[in-house]
Enzyme design. Structure first.
Site: not given
Lengths: 423, 137
Positions: B59, B96
């Site tokens: 991600s 993230k």
């Protein structure tokens, strides 16, 4: 007036270290077991609330573990040692000197920081430790180490201190000392507690008020020092130079009893080599080696045997293979067939700095052996423990201790670092 | 009267050198010797507050971080919007980018097909990513 001393103590240290990398352990009861998964040696607050006592054998609390879903961890000393190093690094900027008292306790010398608000300073120190390591701590501030110990206990037990108790004020000190039983004072053992109880001295406050001369009569110079320290007169200062080690030991309990001498030799080989490695790490040599082994003393229905052999090391050495040869000699002379050995170990005494080692007259040149030891240490340091071992140690390690629920070496082994999801 | 000054005839206490002395021209390279490059020193600013973690997933490929990479996470650095962070989301460690939008903080992936997470009471920022190590076989 002496400089203030503080004791910073990590809360439920082993459990807190486990929680640093495993969030599923947070907020639930957790215990950490001793070597060979024998007894509970660390408990989270939740486990304490369920009545799990320190040192309680795990086989006696299986029902409780199941009923309350207590999480059980094997001890992971590589992790706890690394986190301790980080805790100390976080403390360093806040003190002039410090003394690592145990794996979870450090005395700090606040000399030169007296002009600051030391409670706020200690809160900042706690915050730094928490931020860098996630480990919660409590701090006790006082004029002496004995009082700092009590201050720390007060900070842990009483929420009014909010984690930092400052006993420099006479009024607060008096109040705290009256709350603690005399047996809770650092350095007061069970026998002294009983002697003091016979004299109607039951609290730390009463002990402080005992006449110094009288205290010497009851408990010698040790008790006299404790009384002086409780009055705020320091008898020992922060030891910035680590005292010379007098001895060291490598001992272990076996997962299942050993009945075969070769298998015991395998285990003892590992201990002897490890002992040599520890000596070399500290730049020491040993003058005496003791090897011991025994059966399980708690199982009296089985044949009991215990043996100890002490051998003088001539010349003094830190060579693992020499230590091994002595240990083998000790085992061979003490071994008896027909017993299930559950614990063994190697102890080294008469330690001295390697550079100051007395030479013996007919000593052989050991330059090649020293180089071999350096090479072994380097190989094991680079490729992991037991990458290179003497053949007598073997590779199966059938005698190894039980350690069924050990967490990974999150911070010291690259293959075991924690994973982070990017999903 | 002047006092006679004793003259010491013994040899001064000099160490005896048993090593051989090279006869060639002294190497100027020795004078300019520097420490070798230490990658760990360069990557890790606060060793006691830094932790290594292995990345599992894709991600953050847009930020140049991919599956199997090792990241260095610092707990000494204060997280601010724009940092790549390790966050605990419902107890799971996730990687993230921390972003601020309309007065709220978000954990934002840098690849298509992955969800964003709003920072609420179930989210804790564990540390800030300060370095990356990758081995090509």
């Amino acid at each position: 007036m002496s400089a203030p001393v503080a004791l910073i103590d990590c809360n439920n240290y082993y459990v807190s270290c486990e929680r640093a990398f495993d969030a599923s352990l947070c907020g639930v009861p957790v215990i950490v077991l001793s070597n060979n998964d024998g007894c509970a040696i660390a408990r989270s607050a939740e486990a304490k609330a369920l009545g799990i006592r320190m040192g309680e054998p795990v086989h006696l609390i299986r029902d409780k573990i199941q009923k309350h879903g207590i999480r059980v961890m094997s001890s992971n000393y590589a992790l706890y040692g690394d986190i301790q190093r980080r805790v100390v690094a976080a403390i360093e900027p806040f003190a002039r000197d410090f003394e690592i008292y145990s794996i979870d306790e450090t005395f700090v010398d606040f000399a030169g920081f007296e002009h600051l608000d030391l409670v706020a300073h200690s809160r900042a120190m706690r915050e730094q430790v928490k931020q860098w390591t996630t480990i919660p701590t409590c701090v006790g501030i006082a004029p002496t180490k004995t009082l700092a110990k009590l201050a720390n206990a007060a900070a842990k037990k009483n929420p009014i201190f909010d984690g930092v108790a400052d006993l420099r004020s006479e009024e607060i000190r008096r109040w705290v000392l009256d709350q603690f039983e005399v047996g809770d004072v650092w350095g007061i053992g069970r026998a002294t507690t009983e002697k003091l109880a016979a004299l109607e001295i039951k609290t730390a406050g009463q002990l402080r008020d005992m006449a110094l001369k009288h205290s010497r009569g009851v408990g010698g110079v040790v008790l006299e020092r404790v009384v002086a320290e409780l009055r705020g007169v320091p008898s020992s200062v922060i030891e910035t130079i680590e005292p010379q080690r007098k001895g060291m030991a490598v001992t272990w309990s076996f997962g299942s009893p050993i009945t075969d001498i070769d298998m015991l030799m395998g285990a003892v080989t590992q201990y002897a080599m490890r002992a040599g490695e520890k000596l070399r790490q500290h730049g020491l040599v040993a003058g005496r080696l003791t090897v011991f082994f025994h059966t399980n003393r708690h199982k009296q229905d089985r044949p009991q045997y215990s043996a100890t052999r002490t051998l003088s090391l001539q010349p003094m050495t830190n060579d693992g293979l020499t230590l091994l040869a002595y240990a083998r000699r000790g085992i061979e002379s003490a071994w008896r067939e027909g017993y299930g050995i559950t614990k063994a170990g190697v102890m080294l005494e008469d330690l001295m700095e390697a550079d100051r080692r007395p030479r013996t007259l007919f000593e052989e040149d050991n330059e090649r052996r020293s180089r071999l030891m350096v090479a072994m240490d380097e190989v094991n340091g680079r490729f992991g423990k037991f990458a290179i071992v003497p053949a007598s140690q073997g590779f199966k390690r059938q005698w190894k201790a039980r350690s069924d629920a050990k967490s990974p070496n999150y911070t010291t082994r690259i293959a075991e670092v924690p994973a982070v999801k990017a999903r | 009267m002047f006092e006679p000054i004793p003259i010491c005839l013994s040899m001064p206490d000099l160490p005896l050198l048993l090593v051989s002395t090279p006869a060639g021209f002294p190497s100027p390279a020795q004078d300019d010797m520097e420490e070798p490059i230490n990658l760990a020193d360069w990557l890790v600013e606060h060793p006691a507050a830094s932790y290594i973690m292995r990345v599992d997933g894709y991600s953050m490929t847009g930020a140049g971080i991919t599956d199997g990479d090792l990241i260095i996470v610092s707990r000494a650095k204060k997280p601010v919007a724009g940092h790549i962070v390790v966050a605990l989301v419902h107890g799971d460690r996730t990687l993230k980018r921390l972003r601020r939008r309309e007065g709220r903080h978000w954990l934002v992936p840098e690849a298509e097909g992955f969800p964003e997470t709003i920072v609420d009471e179930h989210v804790e920022i564990w540390g800030v990513v300060v370095g990356l190590a990758r081995k090509y076989v």
